[in-house]
Motif scaffolding. Structure first.
Motif, PDB file in Angstrom:
ATOM      1  N   MET A  44       0.837  -1.197   0.000  1.00 54.15           N
ATOM      2  CA  MET A  44       0.000   0.000   0.000  1.00 54.15           C
ATOM      3  C   MET A  44       0.877   1.254   0.000  1.00 54.15           C
ATOM      4  SD  MET A  44      -3.019   0.923   2.634  1.00 54.15           S
ATOM      5  CE  MET A  44      -2.305   2.095   3.745  1.00 54.15           C
ATOM      6  N   LYS A  45       0.529   2.172  -0.858  1.00 57.26           N
ATOM      7  CA  LYS A  45       1.326   3.385  -0.949  1.00 57.26           C
ATOM      8  C   LYS A  45       0.833   4.405   0.067  1.00 57.26           C
ATOM      9  CE  LYS A  45       1.281   4.613  -5.302  1.00 57.26           C
ATOM     10  NZ  LYS A  45       1.670   5.428  -6.434  1.00 57.26           N
ATOM     11  N   ASP A  46       1.766   4.963   0.803  1.00 54.02           N
ATOM     12  CA  ASP A  46       1.422   5.987   1.786  1.00 54.02           C
ATOM     13  C   ASP A  46       2.095   7.276   1.339  1.00 54.02           C
ATOM     14  OD1 ASP A  46       0.705   7.433   3.913  1.00 54.02           O
ATOM     15  OD2 ASP A  46       1.824   6.271   5.401  1.00 54.02           O
ATOM     16  N   ILE A  47       1.403   7.992   0.476  1.00 59.03           N
ATOM     17  CA  ILE A  47       2.023   9.172  -0.140  1.00 59.03           C
ATOM     18  C   ILE A  47       2.048  10.333   0.838  1.00 59.03           C
ATOM     19  CG2 ILE A  47       1.808  10.832  -2.016  1.00 59.03           C
ATOM     20  CD1 ILE A  47       0.362   8.627  -3.567  1.00 59.03           C
ATOM     21  N   GLN A  64       2.944  14.956  -2.850  1.00 57.08           N
ATOM     22  CA  GLN A  64       2.448  14.739  -4.201  1.00 57.08           C
ATOM     23  C   GLN A  64       2.617  16.044  -4.976  1.00 57.08           C
ATOM     24  OE1 GLN A  64      -1.856  14.276  -4.646  1.00 57.08           O
ATOM     25  NE2 GLN A  64      -1.388  12.326  -5.617  1.00 57.08           N
ATOM     26  N   GLU A  72       2.300  17.874  -8.624  1.00 63.50           N
ATOM     27  CA  GLU A  72       1.661  17.698  -9.926  1.00 63.50           C
ATOM     28  C   GLU A  72       1.887  18.912 -10.812  1.00 63.50           C
ATOM     29  OE1 GLU A  72      -2.410  16.981  -9.110  1.00 63.50           O
ATOM     30  OE2 GLU A  72      -2.071  14.907  -8.494  1.00 63.50           O
ATOM     31  N   ILE A  94       0.518  20.985  -5.177  1.00 60.72           N
ATOM     32  CA  ILE A  94       1.340  20.160  -4.286  1.00 60.72           C
ATOM     33  C   ILE A  94       0.522  19.873  -3.050  1.00 60.72           C
ATOM     34  CG2 ILE A  94       3.427  20.078  -2.875  1.00 60.72           C
ATOM     35  CD1 ILE A  94       4.633  22.067  -4.849  1.00 60.72           C
ATOM     36  N   ARG A  95       0.559  18.595  -2.643  1.00 57.67           N
ATOM     37  CA  ARG A  95      -0.140  18.267  -1.399  1.00 57.67           C
ATOM     38  C   ARG A  95       0.787  17.459  -0.511  1.00 57.67           C
ATOM     39  NH1 ARG A  95      -6.007  16.957  -3.832  1.00 57.67           N
ATOM     40  NH2 ARG A  95      -4.796  15.694  -5.255  1.00 57.67           N
ATOM     41  N   MET A  96       0.714  17.731   0.776  1.00 58.07           N
ATOM     42  CA  MET A  96       1.652  17.079   1.695  1.00 58.07           C
ATOM     43  C   MET A  96       0.957  16.699   2.987  1.00 58.07           C
ATOM     44  SD  MET A  96       5.129  19.185   1.204  1.00 58.07           S
ATOM     45  CE  MET A  96       4.485  20.816   1.202  1.00 58.07           C
ATOM     46  N   ARG A  97       1.549  15.719   3.653  1.00 61.71           N
ATOM     47  CA  ARG A  97       1.063  15.321   4.975  1.00 61.71           C
ATOM     48  C   ARG A  97       2.192  15.447   5.969  1.00 61.71           C
ATOM     49  NH1 ARG A  97      -1.432  10.808   2.266  1.00 61.71           N
ATOM     50  NH2 ARG A  97      -3.601  11.385   1.959  1.00 61.71           N
ATOM     51  N   GLY A  98       1.888  16.002   7.104  1.00 56.97           N
ATOM     52  CA  GLY A  98       2.867  16.039   8.188  1.00 56.97           C
ATOM     53  C   GLY A  98       3.626  17.344   8.251  1.00 56.97           C
ATOM     54  N   ASP A 100      -6.072   4.422  -0.672  1.00 57.23           N
ATOM     55  CA  ASP A 100      -5.049   4.492   0.358  1.00 57.23           C
ATOM     56  C   ASP A 100      -4.791   5.923   0.850  1.00 57.23           C
ATOM     57  OD1 ASP A 100      -2.557   3.749  -2.128  1.00 57.23           O
ATOM     58  OD2 ASP A 100      -3.385   5.669  -1.550  1.00 57.23           O
ATOM     59  N   TRP A 113      -5.066  15.658   3.484  1.00 54.93           N
ATOM     60  CA  TRP A 113      -3.796  16.344   3.289  1.00 54.93           C
ATOM     61  C   TRP A 113      -3.657  17.455   4.311  1.00 54.93           C
ATOM     62  CZ3 TRP A 113      -0.648  13.974   0.038  1.00 54.93           C
ATOM     63  CH2 TRP A 113      -1.192  13.194  -0.978  1.00 54.93           C
ATOM     64  N   ASP A 114      -2.456  17.626   4.835  1.00 54.21           N
ATOM     65  CA  ASP A 114      -2.239  18.710   5.786  1.00 54.21           C
ATOM     66  C   ASP A 114      -1.982  20.026   5.083  1.00 54.21           C
ATOM     67  OD1 ASP A 114      -2.448  17.083   8.021  1.00 54.21           O
ATOM     68  OD2 ASP A 114      -0.370  16.430   7.825  1.00 54.21           O
ATOM     69  N   ILE A 115      -1.251  19.935   3.977  1.00 57.28           N
ATOM     70  CA  ILE A 115      -0.804  21.156   3.321  1.00 57.28           C
ATOM     71  C   ILE A 115      -1.153  21.063   1.842  1.00 57.28           C
ATOM     72  CG2 ILE A 115       1.202  22.570   2.731  1.00 57.28           C
ATOM     73  CD1 ILE A 115       2.588  21.221   5.178  1.00 57.28           C
ATOM     74  N   GLU A 116      -1.726  22.100   1.316  1.00 56.90           N
ATOM     75  CA  GLU A 116      -1.946  22.179  -0.125  1.00 56.90           C
ATOM     76  C   GLU A 116      -1.275  23.440  -0.627  1.00 56.90           C
ATOM     77  OE1 GLU A 116      -5.607  21.709  -1.991  1.00 56.90           O
ATOM     78  OE2 GLU A 116      -5.975  19.720  -1.150  1.00 56.90           O
ATOM     79  N   ILE A 117      -0.469  23.284  -1.643  1.00 57.34           N
ATOM     80  CA  ILE A 117       0.190  24.446  -2.223  1.00 57.34           C
ATOM     81  C   ILE A 117      -0.330  24.618  -3.635  1.00 57.34           C
ATOM     82  CG2 ILE A 117       2.391  25.488  -2.846  1.00 57.34           C
ATOM     83  CD1 ILE A 117       3.686  23.615  -0.786  1.00 57.34           C
TER      84      ILE A 117
END
Ligand code: ATP
Ligand code: MG
Lengths: 281, 295
Positions: A1-4, A7, A9, A105-109, B14, B19-23
């Motif tokens: 399972m991918k835990d991105i 991301q 784009e 761009i999306r990020m977690r953490g 999955d 998402w915490d951050i969106e740019i």
């Protein structure tokens, strides 16, 4: 399972070349006016809705051109490329210092970045105060910062200098402290842009050991830029190869490093032949 | 293009966590993320502490420096405007009290304005290294200036008490309990005007050089050095353009019971302040995403 966790784009970043000078206030007013009335901006030659980036022109160029990739939790990614390829630009966008002109761009953490030389330290304040300030910038609470404080000081080997103003630190000491903060505070994503270069050999080794341990044990994600190929190959499994803002290659680090050297050799050849031609002429 | 991507991603199972951050590329006016401030309130405290301490880190007199600015200026003004130029005063208010009360508030406003109007210029090196909600910096400056102002107001109270014992014929009014509103008003005005000025000038150096000039003119046209009653009838209308005047005159009225208050002037002052705040925040939300590219 991918835990991105990251991301990216179709991200593009456009910069202006040259000095702000005569006429820019006028041009800015022009662009502002055009945007206000949803007209076409007379100062943009860039096609912002096309797929494949755009044409640079009118004193503007693309420092990043339609870059897309994904990074999963626990990955360590090295970004390589020649000077001016756009590596720092990419990391600055991910660190939310600059904004892209295009893309998503999306990020977690939480993200902790050490960008190029110099740190976000306040020179008049002591190392101690700056540790707290940096924790605050990461959005941490006081007691959270306290918990890691001793570890940070110990790892950085700053010792009794901790209460000295940062402006009296050597450049290596600043980097030690900055790295130590980035490594110990709870940030899921760590971004390092050519930071180890200033530290001495022993500290570099110590940092790399520490990062490897963090990657293995804590599942952190690392984005790493360095011109020292051995460090990149040691720290990273995956490589991104940037060239003039284009993402040329996204592959295991050894393949990317080989391609990078290959391209370098080729460009050396062509440069040499040009030199020979101009010598002959 | 972006919308199709969003749909595609939300369909992937999955991506269980949000998402915490969106740019994204900056919109023309992107709304400020107010909820972000609460996550950073610890940072706000640290910054206030920093401003407060660093100011006197390498000075001998330490915190006394804050008192010196209004005290020395008041002393000079007492001599010049009181004895040499003889500006007509409202009866009864001791000159020292008159200037000290006006200047204390004025310096809170002008120092805050000076810091906020140079936000990008003086914090650029930090802004290009780390991310945090940028608006935290001006708010922390307003708060640390407020701490300095508190010290100065305590000093003002001491001076007032001494003057009363020496037989001054003025007494504070109950309205004085409302003076925090005046300070809040000046803070909002400094924030709005400062952010707007910062956004308009950070790119063009010659524009930002006008600030010291504006502040200097401001001191002489904000009824700091004279009561409103000393303004000739013919030019009274200019009161409506300077929203600092009602604040300072009102504060003096609360403090001494003497002053000339025009209610419509207070209303225009509030309107101007609110408009400046809106313009300031809008222009800031536009420039905050773009200025790093140009420094
Ligand atoms: N603020 C700016 N304004 C204009 N151009 C810029 C700005 N910042 C960076 N650039 C340009 O963008 C390009 C990419 O720069 P970047 O710093 O990303 O390179 P890099 O890959 O990190 O290079 P290096 O290996 O030398 O660190 C360069 O040509 C640089 O001149
Ligand atoms: Mg770089």
């Amino acid at each position: 399972m991918k835990d991105i966790v990251i991301q990216v784009e179709h991200v593009s970043k456009m910069y202006r070349i040259g000095q702000l000078g005569h006429g820019t206030l006028q041009k800015d007013l022009q662009s502002f006016w055009a945007r206000l009335w949803k007209r076409e901006d007379p100062n943009t030659l860039l096609e912002m809705n096309g797929q494949g980036g755009g044409k640079p022109g009118n004193g503007r160029f693309l420092a990043l051109d339609d870059v897309s990739f994904e990074i999963c939790r626990g990955e360590s990614v090295g970004i390589i490329g020649r000077n001016g390829a756009g590596k720092s630009t990419l990391l600055k966008i991910l660190s939310r210092i600059v904004t892209p002109e295009k893309g998503l761009i999306r990020m977690r953490g939480r993200i902790s970045s050490l960008l190029e030389v110099g740190t976000g330290f306040h020179p008049e304040q002591s190392g101690r105060d700056n540790i707290y300030l940096n924790g605050g910038i990461l959005g941490m609470k006081r007691h959270e910062i306290k918990r890691y404080f001793d570890e940070i000081v110990e790892f950085s080997e700053i010792g009794e200098f901790i209460d000295t103003p940062i402006k009296r630190y050597s450049s290596g000491m600043k980097i030690r402290l900055a790295f130590s903060i980035a490594a110990h505070f709870l940030a899921e994503i760590v971004i390092l842009d050519e930071v180890l270069a200033v530290g001495d050999h022993f500290f570099q080794q110590k940092c790399m050991n520490k990062m490897e341990q963090l990657l293995k044990n804590e599942g952190r994600t690392l984005l790493f830029v360095s011109h020292s190929m051995p460090s990149v190959q040691r720290m990273c499994q995956r490589g991104l190869f940037l060239d003039h803002g284009h993402l040329l290659m996204d592959a295991p680090i050894n393949e990317v490093a080989a391609a990078y050297h290959q391209q370098h050799l080729q460009s050396n050849h062509s440069a040499a032949s040009i030199n020979q031609q101009s010598d002959a002429a | 293009m972006n919308t199709t991507n969003t749909q595609k991603n939300s369909a992937i199972p999955d991506n269980h966590l949000p998402w915490d951050i969106e740019i994204t590329p900056p919109k023309f006016l992107s709304p400020l993320k107010w909820n972000e401030f609460f996550r950073y309130k610890n940072l706000l405290g640290l910054l206030v502490y920093r401003d407060f301490v660093v100011y006197y880190k390498q000075t001998i007199l330490g915190p006394l420096w804050w008192l010196l600015q209004p005290v020395i200026t008041s002393g000079v003004f007492v001599i010049f405007f009181g004895f040499i130029l003889k500006v007509p005063m409202d009866g009864g208010t001791p000159l020292m009290l008159f200037f000290l009360s006006g200047l204390t508030l004025w310096f809170y406003f002008s120092n805050s304005l000076n810091q906020i109007a140079n936000l990008f210029a003086s914090n650029g090196s930090m802004f290009e290294k780390v991310y945090f909600p940028r608006l935290i910096i001006p708010i922390s400056q307003l708060l640390s200036n407020l701490m300095k102002l508190t010290l100065e107001l305590i000093f003002l109270a001491i001076v007032y008490t001494v003057l009363c014992f020496q037989g001054a014929q003025v007494r504070p009014t109950w309205w004085l309990l409302l003076s925090p509103i005046i300070i809040f008003y000046l803070a909002v005005l400094a924030l709005g005007f400062g952010l707007l000025f910062n956004s308009l000038t950070y790119k063009y150096k010659d524009l930002s050089l006008t600030l010291p000039f504006i502040i200097q003119i401001g001191m002489f046209t904000s009824s700091v050095i004279h009561p409103v009653s000393a303004i000739p009838k013919e030019i009274l209308y200019y009161l409506y353009f300077n929203p600092v005047i009602p604040a300072i005159e009102l504060f003096r009225f609360m403090l001494t019971g003497q002053g000339t208050i025009y209610p419509d002037q207070i209303v225009t002052g509030i309107v101007v302040t609110v408009v400046l705040l809106l313009l300031g925040i809008m222009s800031f939300s536009y420039t905050e995403k773009r200025f790093i590219d140009t420094i």
